[in-house]
Scaffold this active site. Structure first.
Site, PDB file in Angstrom:
ATOM      1  N   ASP A 357       0.845  -1.201   0.000  1.00 52.91           N
ATOM      2  CA  ASP A 357       0.000   0.000   0.000  1.00 52.91           C
ATOM      3  C   ASP A 357       0.878   1.247   0.000  1.00 52.91           C
ATOM      4  O   ASP A 357       0.550   2.259  -0.607  1.00 52.91           O
ATOM      5  CB  ASP A 357      -0.888   0.040   1.262  1.00 52.91           C
ATOM      6  CG  ASP A 357      -1.719  -1.215   1.468  1.00 52.91           C
ATOM      7  OD1 ASP A 357      -1.250  -2.304   1.087  1.00 52.91           O
ATOM      8  OD2 ASP A 357      -2.823  -1.105   2.034  1.00 52.91           O
ATOM      9  N   GLU A 483      -6.208 -10.604  -4.664  1.00 51.10           N
ATOM     10  CA  GLU A 483      -6.111 -11.685  -3.670  1.00 51.10           C
ATOM     11  C   GLU A 483      -7.232 -12.716  -3.777  1.00 51.10           C
ATOM     12  O   GLU A 483      -7.316 -13.615  -2.947  1.00 51.10           O
ATOM     13  CB  GLU A 483      -6.045 -11.097  -2.266  1.00 51.10           C
ATOM     14  CG  GLU A 483      -4.758 -10.313  -2.028  1.00 51.10           C
ATOM     15  CD  GLU A 483      -4.567  -9.884  -0.586  1.00 51.10           C
ATOM     16  OE1 GLU A 483      -5.511 -10.005   0.212  1.00 51.10           O
ATOM     17  OE2 GLU A 483      -3.453  -9.409  -0.268  1.00 51.10           O
ATOM     18  N   LYS A 595     -10.734  -9.426  -6.381  1.00 47.13           N
ATOM     19  CA  LYS A 595     -10.937  -8.604  -5.195  1.00 47.13           C
ATOM     20  C   LYS A 595     -10.608  -7.146  -5.519  1.00 47.13           C
ATOM     21  O   LYS A 595     -11.154  -6.222  -4.931  1.00 47.13           O
ATOM     22  CB  LYS A 595     -10.005  -9.125  -4.098  1.00 47.13           C
ATOM     23  CG  LYS A 595     -10.157  -8.464  -2.744  1.00 47.13           C
ATOM     24  CD  LYS A 595      -9.168  -9.092  -1.759  1.00 47.13           C
ATOM     25  CE  LYS A 595      -9.245  -8.474  -0.389  1.00 47.13           C
ATOM     26  NZ  LYS A 595      -8.176  -8.949   0.500  1.00 47.13           N
ATOM     27  N   GLN A 596      -9.660  -6.954  -6.456  1.00 44.70           N
ATOM     28  CA  GLN A 596      -9.145  -5.601  -6.680  1.00 44.70           C
ATOM     29  C   GLN A 596      -8.443  -5.503  -8.030  1.00 44.70           C
ATOM     30  O   GLN A 596      -8.193  -6.514  -8.684  1.00 44.70           O
ATOM     31  CB  GLN A 596      -8.149  -5.266  -5.574  1.00 44.70           C
ATOM     32  CG  GLN A 596      -6.957  -6.218  -5.525  1.00 44.70           C
ATOM     33  CD  GLN A 596      -6.347  -6.303  -4.135  1.00 44.70           C
ATOM     34  OE1 GLN A 596      -6.600  -7.268  -3.410  1.00 44.70           O
ATOM     35  NE2 GLN A 596      -5.564  -5.302  -3.778  1.00 44.70           N
TER      36      GLN A 596
END
Ligand code: BGC
Length: 753
Positions: A357, A483, A595-596
């Site tokens: 992040d 993920e 998920k992303q």
């Protein structure tokens, strides 16, 4: 729009509010709890955290295999120094006693403080007005302040104030939510020493396992004309402070100024800690409350001068953006040895760990608004490089370094390797951040001292982990950013970013050899680097395999993703999101469900390697498969929506990003802010609407949401400060500081400003 105002207190929202109203300075973080504690039955997490201070505990596995990390690290909730209690007629002012006639809190982001104003009536009908201000000082890493003023409104008589430290702090845990992590008992911090004088109280504690020392000190001083008696009090091994009995008069304010200091053996010799805290308290009280408050406002003014984003025509989003930037500043470590946790210093989610992040989301915000902080974040990686080398050896790589997926102190702490250690892309993310940093600052000194060594060690690892198959370089058995897909061959994001890592490392090796041959020599000797290695990096980069579906003309997320069945979204109940809380990971891994952002993220970061049509096709394909269950996702889809021509979507994603914590959109703001998402809000303005890209210099391609009057943001780049303003009619680029610079504006060519 500089203040978050809570004009009415809603006890059921208390946990969230504690996160939102948290204060910090990148070292100390204090949740926005009440000085007197929460009301009984009210859900509350009393939390004070110190960046880089943690306790370890053995990770318990049902089945433990080779190379699994042995111990976890958890950011520890330390002694609470906020405690101030007010007694009127012997009755303690708190939620369940007497009656609160009014209660308001103001989170003042312009000046960097939290103010609380209330009126309380005791059971016997005595009314007081209380005003408190709390500051965690940006310019003084170890210091925080509370100013607590009480005015009797309808009586004259005795009131009592107690101001102390409560060292019996506890960490939370959850059996149902893997995102929360380990808990600790109340005695995880053990008593070592204390000192108490007429005005100061100091408590020295030590963690059980890591053996880290922490010292918390307070200095209490009463102001005003009213007579009082003061009494130092030691309750037990955990609690100490001062009790003031004041002969108060109706309408006359009495004020307690509490100076708070924390220091730990993470950066100060344990034998010095008590003295350092004493010294910090003396310094704080000598400067005085008003002067420190002014200094804090000056610090904030400087921060906002460089970082502020102004949106005209949307107050809520304006507030959201400032709120996010303010929290990022409050959370980010600035000493080169600490980093920024996924939840900042505001809560115990993810145990206070730092992830990728930092490099991919948070660092660019600081890089373009406050480059000195971004350098410190990269220095942190340098300081844990030896641990990353050790980790690489544990993972059977004889050379190179492997950064931990999640950590505080530098050791890998991820117990679930499929969505942890397998995310080797962390290495490329760190390298990418170094490249971005170097491009934006041209900081050759950093590159020589820290950057080059990280680049070389990460590049080495790729060569060792990957292999040639036919003529192409493959990387097998890794997990990409998404993920909900794990342990795949040739994750496109990983391969593309690894190629960038390899290419840039080879380039920097050449540059160093030519410009600073002595530095190169010393470094090459230190890490036994050979010329064959650096040319092998360039070759692997050039021959990197990138999975691609020729028929559909799609960038494939990995070798197998596009062959899987698509997740049955139509029959997934709305309350089954986030999916990770409802399905075994293996179930998710079998489907095309994300998920992303993953492939789409690669196309954002490596923007000049893909044409617009490709980006649009991939966006159209991956967007419907993406749940955004990770808060790192919406901003990337928003930025790319702006680029590929979906302004309405860009705007919707921006709302989700900008007010995610203010609106508790993920439902777990109670456990801490979503720092990467907060930075994503700034990225959405600069890179999304502003269309900023960094290629051969700065590029802008702005769009503006239909109902905004204008927006503007500032960017620091190669020693310049630039202001970009976009209205419905035009975009303006202003050089506020530095030498003339050429920028490229889409549709208008290159301009020198
Ligand atoms: C995301 C990761 C992220 C982590 C910490 C997870 O939910 O999938 O990409 O690093 O949260 O924010």
């Amino acid at each position: 729009m500089w203040q978050l105002v809570e004009s009415e207190f809603e006890p059921e929202r208390n946990l969230n509010q504690e996160t939102l109203l948290a204060l910090g300075n990148g070292y100390i973080g204090m949740r926005g709890t009440f000085e007197e504690g929460a009301g009984s039955g009210m859900r509350s997490v009393e939390g004070t955290y110190l960046n880089g201070f943690y306790e370890s505990d053995p990770i318990r596995y049902g089945e433990k295999f080779q190379g699994y990390p042995d111990v976890g690290q958890t950011m520890l909730n330390v002694a609470n120094a906020k405690v101030v209690r007010l007694y009127v007629d012997g009755e303690l002012m708190r939620w369940e006693n007497g009656r609160f006639l009014s209660h308001a809190r103001t989170f003042d982001m312009r000046h960097g403080l939290l103010r609380r104003e209330l009126r309380w009536q005791s059971s016997s009908g005595k009314e007081v007005a209380v005003e408190s201000e709390r500051l965690v000082l940006h310019a003084h890493k170890h210091l925080a302040l509370i100013r607590y003023t009480v005015t009797p409104l309808n009586f004259s008589g005795n009131i009592v104030l107690y101001s102390g430290i409560d060292g019996q702090a506890k960490n939370l845990s959850s059996d149902d939510d893997p995102r929360l992590g380990a808990g600790f008992d109340e005695d995880v911090l053990q008593f070592r020493d204390r000192s108490i004088t007429a005005e100061t109280a100091i408590l020295h504690q030590q963690t059980k396992t890591t053996g880290f020392h922490v010292v918390c000190g307070i200095h209490n001083k009463m102001e005003g004309e009213r007579p009082f008696t003061a009494q130092p009090l030691v309750d037990d091994e955990y609690r100490l402070g001062h009790r003031f009995a004041i002969d108060a008069a109706q309408g006359e304010a009495v004020t307690l100024v509490k100076t708070i200091a924390y220091a730990t053996s993470r950066d100060i010799d344990e034998a010095e800690l008590m003295a350092v805290v004493q010294g910090e308290l003396a310094k704080g009280t000598a400067v005085g409350y008003q002067a420190l408050k002014t200094e804090q406002a000056d610090f904030m003014a400087d921060f906002w001068y460089h970082a502020d984003v102004v949106i005209k025509g949307d107050d809520q989003l304006q507030l959201g953006l400032r709120f996010n930037m303010f929290h990022l500043l409050q959370s980010v470590g600035r000493d080169g040895h600490t980093n920024i946790a996924a939840k900042g210093l505001t809560g115990q989610g993810y145990e206070g760990h730092t992830f990728w992040d930092t490099e991919i989301y948070i660092l660019p915000f600081f890089l373009y608004t406050n480059p000195a902080i971004s350098r410190k974040l990269l220095e942190y990686r340098y300081h844990i490089l030896d641990k990353a080398r050790q980790r690489a050896r544990q993972m059977a790589h004889p050379v190179g370094a492997l950064f931990p997926w999640r950590t505080i102190g530098g050791e890998e702490c991820s117990a679930y390797y499929l969505a942890g250690t397998a995310q080797y892309h962390i290495n490329a993310d760190v390298a990418f951040a170094i490249k971005r940093y170097y491009d934006a600052t041209q900081d050759a000194e950093f590159m020589q001292q820290f950057g080059a060594e990280i680049l070389f060690e990460t590049a080495r690892l790729w060569l060792n982990v990957g292999h040639y198959n036919s003529d192409q370089f493959h990387i097998d058995a890794v997990t990409g950013p998404d993920e909900y897909t794990a342990l795949v061959n040739n994750n496109a994001y990983t391969n593309l970013m690894a190629a960038e890592n390899l290419r840039f490392a080879a380039h920097i090796a050449d540059w160093l050899q030519q410009e600073y041959p002595h530095t190169y020599q010393t470094l090459a000797e230190k890490i036994a680097l050979t010329p064959e290695e650096t040319s092998a990096w360039a070759q692997a980069a050039a021959q990197m395999f990138v999975p691609y579906d020729e028929e559909r003309q799609l960038l494939a997320q990995d070798d197998s993703f596009l062959q899987k069945a698509v997740w049955d979204f139509a029959n997934t109940p709305a309350d089954h999101y986030p999916l990770l809380l409802h399905y075994h990971p293996l179930v998710l891994y079998r489907y095309q469900v994300c998920k992303q952002a993953d492939a789409v993220l690669a196309e954002f970061l490596l923007h000049d390697q893909f044409d617009l049509a490709q980006k649009k096709r991939d966006y159209d394909y991956y967007e419907p498969l993406t749940t955004h269950d990770s808060s790192l996702s919406a901003c990337i889809f928003g930025i790319m929506a702006a680029e590929v021509g979906y302004p309405d979507k860009a705007y919707r994603y921006f709302i989700d990003t900008a007010i995610a914590d203010l609106d508790n959109k993920k439902g777990n703001t109670k456990d801490g802010i979503h720092a990467a998402n907060m930075a994503g809000a700034w990225l959405s303005i600069a890179f999304g609407f502003g269309g900023m890209r960094v290629g051969d210099g700065l590029i802008f391609n702005p769009v503006i949401p239909a109902h905004w009057e204008s927006y503007s943001f500032r960017v620091q780049y190669q020693g310049r400060l630039i202001e970009v303003t976009v209205t419905q009619e035009a975009s303006t680029y202003k050089l506020l500081d530095g030498d003339p610079l050429e920028v490229q504006i889409a549709g208008a060519g290159k301009w020198v400003m």
